[in-house]
Design an enzyme around this catalytic site. Structure first.
Site, mmCIF file in Angstrom:
data_model
loop_
_atom_site.group_PDB
_atom_site.id
_atom_site.type_symbol
_atom_site.label_atom_id
_atom_site.label_comp_id
_atom_site.label_asym_id
_atom_site.label_seq_id
_atom_site.Cartn_x
_atom_site.Cartn_y
_atom_site.Cartn_z
ATOM 1 N N GLU A 11 11.275 35.296 26.920
ATOM 2 C CA GLU A 11 11.405 33.900 27.308
ATOM 3 C C GLU A 11 10.499 33.704 28.514
ATOM 4 O O GLU A 11 10.890 33.952 29.645
ATOM 5 C CB GLU A 11 12.869 33.588 27.652
ATOM 6 C CG GLU A 11 13.176 32.117 27.789
ATOM 7 C CD GLU A 11 12.779 31.537 29.136
ATOM 8 O OE1 GLU A 11 12.032 30.541 29.145
ATOM 9 O OE2 GLU A 11 13.189 32.072 30.158
ATOM 10 N N PRO A 12 9.246 33.315 28.283
ATOM 11 C CA PRO A 12 8.279 33.242 29.385
ATOM 12 C C PRO A 12 8.488 32.067 30.324
ATOM 13 O O PRO A 12 8.053 32.112 31.464
ATOM 14 C CB PRO A 12 6.934 33.144 28.677
ATOM 15 C CG PRO A 12 7.254 32.581 27.338
ATOM 16 C CD PRO A 12 8.652 33.020 27.002
ATOM 17 N N GLY A 13 9.163 31.014 29.899
ATOM 18 C CA GLY A 13 9.512 29.849 30.706
ATOM 19 C C GLY A 13 8.663 29.570 31.923
ATOM 20 O O GLY A 13 7.602 28.980 31.844
ATOM 21 N N ARG A 14 9.153 30.018 33.064
ATOM 22 C CA ARG A 14 8.546 29.704 34.349
ATOM 23 C C ARG A 14 7.065 30.074 34.410
ATOM 24 O O ARG A 14 6.259 29.306 34.917
ATOM 25 C CB ARG A 14 9.321 30.407 35.460
ATOM 26 C CG ARG A 14 8.848 30.042 36.826
ATOM 27 C CD ARG A 14 9.826 30.574 37.891
ATOM 28 N NE ARG A 14 9.747 29.798 39.081
ATOM 29 C CZ ARG A 14 10.233 28.589 39.262
ATOM 30 N NH1 ARG A 14 10.877 27.989 38.299
ATOM 31 N NH2 ARG A 14 10.090 27.952 40.392
ATOM 32 N N TYR A 54 19.761 28.857 43.004
ATOM 33 C CA TYR A 54 19.116 30.172 43.011
ATOM 34 C C TYR A 54 18.438 30.541 44.320
ATOM 35 O O TYR A 54 17.888 31.618 44.448
ATOM 36 C CB TYR A 54 18.034 30.245 41.920
ATOM 37 C CG TYR A 54 18.451 29.768 40.573
ATOM 38 C CD1 TYR A 54 19.567 30.286 39.931
ATOM 39 C CD2 TYR A 54 17.715 28.783 39.918
ATOM 40 C CE1 TYR A 54 19.941 29.841 38.685
ATOM 41 C CE2 TYR A 54 18.088 28.334 38.656
ATOM 42 C CZ TYR A 54 19.197 28.874 38.055
ATOM 43 O OH TYR A 54 19.569 28.430 36.822
ATOM 44 N N CYS A 84 24.196 14.372 51.063
ATOM 45 C CA CYS A 84 25.034 14.789 52.209
ATOM 46 C C CYS A 84 25.774 16.094 51.925
ATOM 47 O O CYS A 84 26.950 16.250 52.256
ATOM 48 C CB CYS A 84 26.024 13.696 52.609
ATOM 49 S SG CYS A 84 25.207 12.207 53.193
ATOM 50 N N GLU A 85 25.113 17.008 51.278
ATOM 51 C CA GLU A 85 25.663 18.334 51.000
ATOM 52 C C GLU A 85 24.753 19.362 51.660
ATOM 53 O O GLU A 85 23.536 19.173 51.710
ATOM 54 C CB GLU A 85 25.689 18.610 49.486
ATOM 55 C CG GLU A 85 26.505 17.646 48.672
ATOM 56 C CD GLU A 85 28.001 17.899 48.782
ATOM 57 O OE1 GLU A 85 28.400 18.919 49.371
ATOM 58 O OE2 GLU A 85 28.761 17.063 48.281
ATOM 59 N N TYR A 113 12.212 24.500 35.369
ATOM 60 C CA TYR A 113 13.618 24.244 35.110
ATOM 61 C C TYR A 113 14.169 22.971 35.747
ATOM 62 O O TYR A 113 15.322 22.626 35.518
ATOM 63 C CB TYR A 113 14.455 25.440 35.573
ATOM 64 C CG TYR A 113 14.070 26.701 34.848
ATOM 65 C CD1 TYR A 113 14.348 26.847 33.495
ATOM 66 C CD2 TYR A 113 13.401 27.715 35.504
ATOM 67 C CE1 TYR A 113 13.973 27.984 32.806
ATOM 68 C CE2 TYR A 113 13.024 28.861 34.829
ATOM 69 C CZ TYR A 113 13.317 28.993 33.494
ATOM 70 O OH TYR A 113 12.944 30.109 32.812
#
Length: 155
Positions: A11-14, A54, A84-85, A113
């Site tokens: 899964e090469p994704g990124r 992450y 505000c977190e 992502y």
């Protein structure tokens, strides 16, 4: 050596799409206090959850007014969202030249992502997606509206 009958799934994704994406945010307010300037923008963990989830590190650059290096590295900034977190941080420890309300901030390498993790945290609407090539742009996903959010509610 793999055992007989084993299948290798990649899964090469990124590595394939991260660099293809840039997220643009509009500066809402700037707070200069202490050693790091807080730059609040119109998006955050609702459209880029990777930092909170992450600990992914993203750079940020002023896209509205381009400055050369003669002005120095700029102010040490933390680009934050509207939720505000404590986890609503898009980019920390970046240098921006005189950020002001109304400026556009570009956050590069968001093509992997960010779209698939986008959510409606605090009833925030998800942003549009626009493809750009050879100086031309084409919307491919429209901006979500509050009517879209309400459509799921039952009477």
């Amino acid at each position: 050596m793999l055992p007989a009958g084993a299948r290798l799934i990649i899964e090469p994704g990124r590595s394939m799409v991260a660099e293809a994406g840039v997220s643009l945010y509009r500066v809402v307010t700037v707070k200069r206090a202490g050693g790091e300037t807080m730059v609040a923008v119109d998006g955050g963990m609702g459209d880029n959850l990777e930092v909170a989830l992450y600990g992914q590190r993203f750079e940020a650059a002023l896209a509205t007014r381009v400055h050369g290096t003669s002005g120095g590295p700029g102010e040490l900034c933390r680009v934050v969202g509207p939720h505000c977190e404590s986890g609503d941080v898009l980019s920390a420890g970046v240098h921006l030249q005189d950020p002001r309300p109304g400026d556009l901030i570009a956050v590069p390498v968001t093509g992997a992502y960010t779209y698939s993790l986008a959510n409606n945290y605090n009833a925030a609407c998800r942003p549009p997606v626009v493809f750009c090539r050879d100086g031309r742009s084409r919307p491919v996903v429209r901006r979500e509206t509050h009517a879209d959010l309400m459509r799921r509610d039952l009477p």
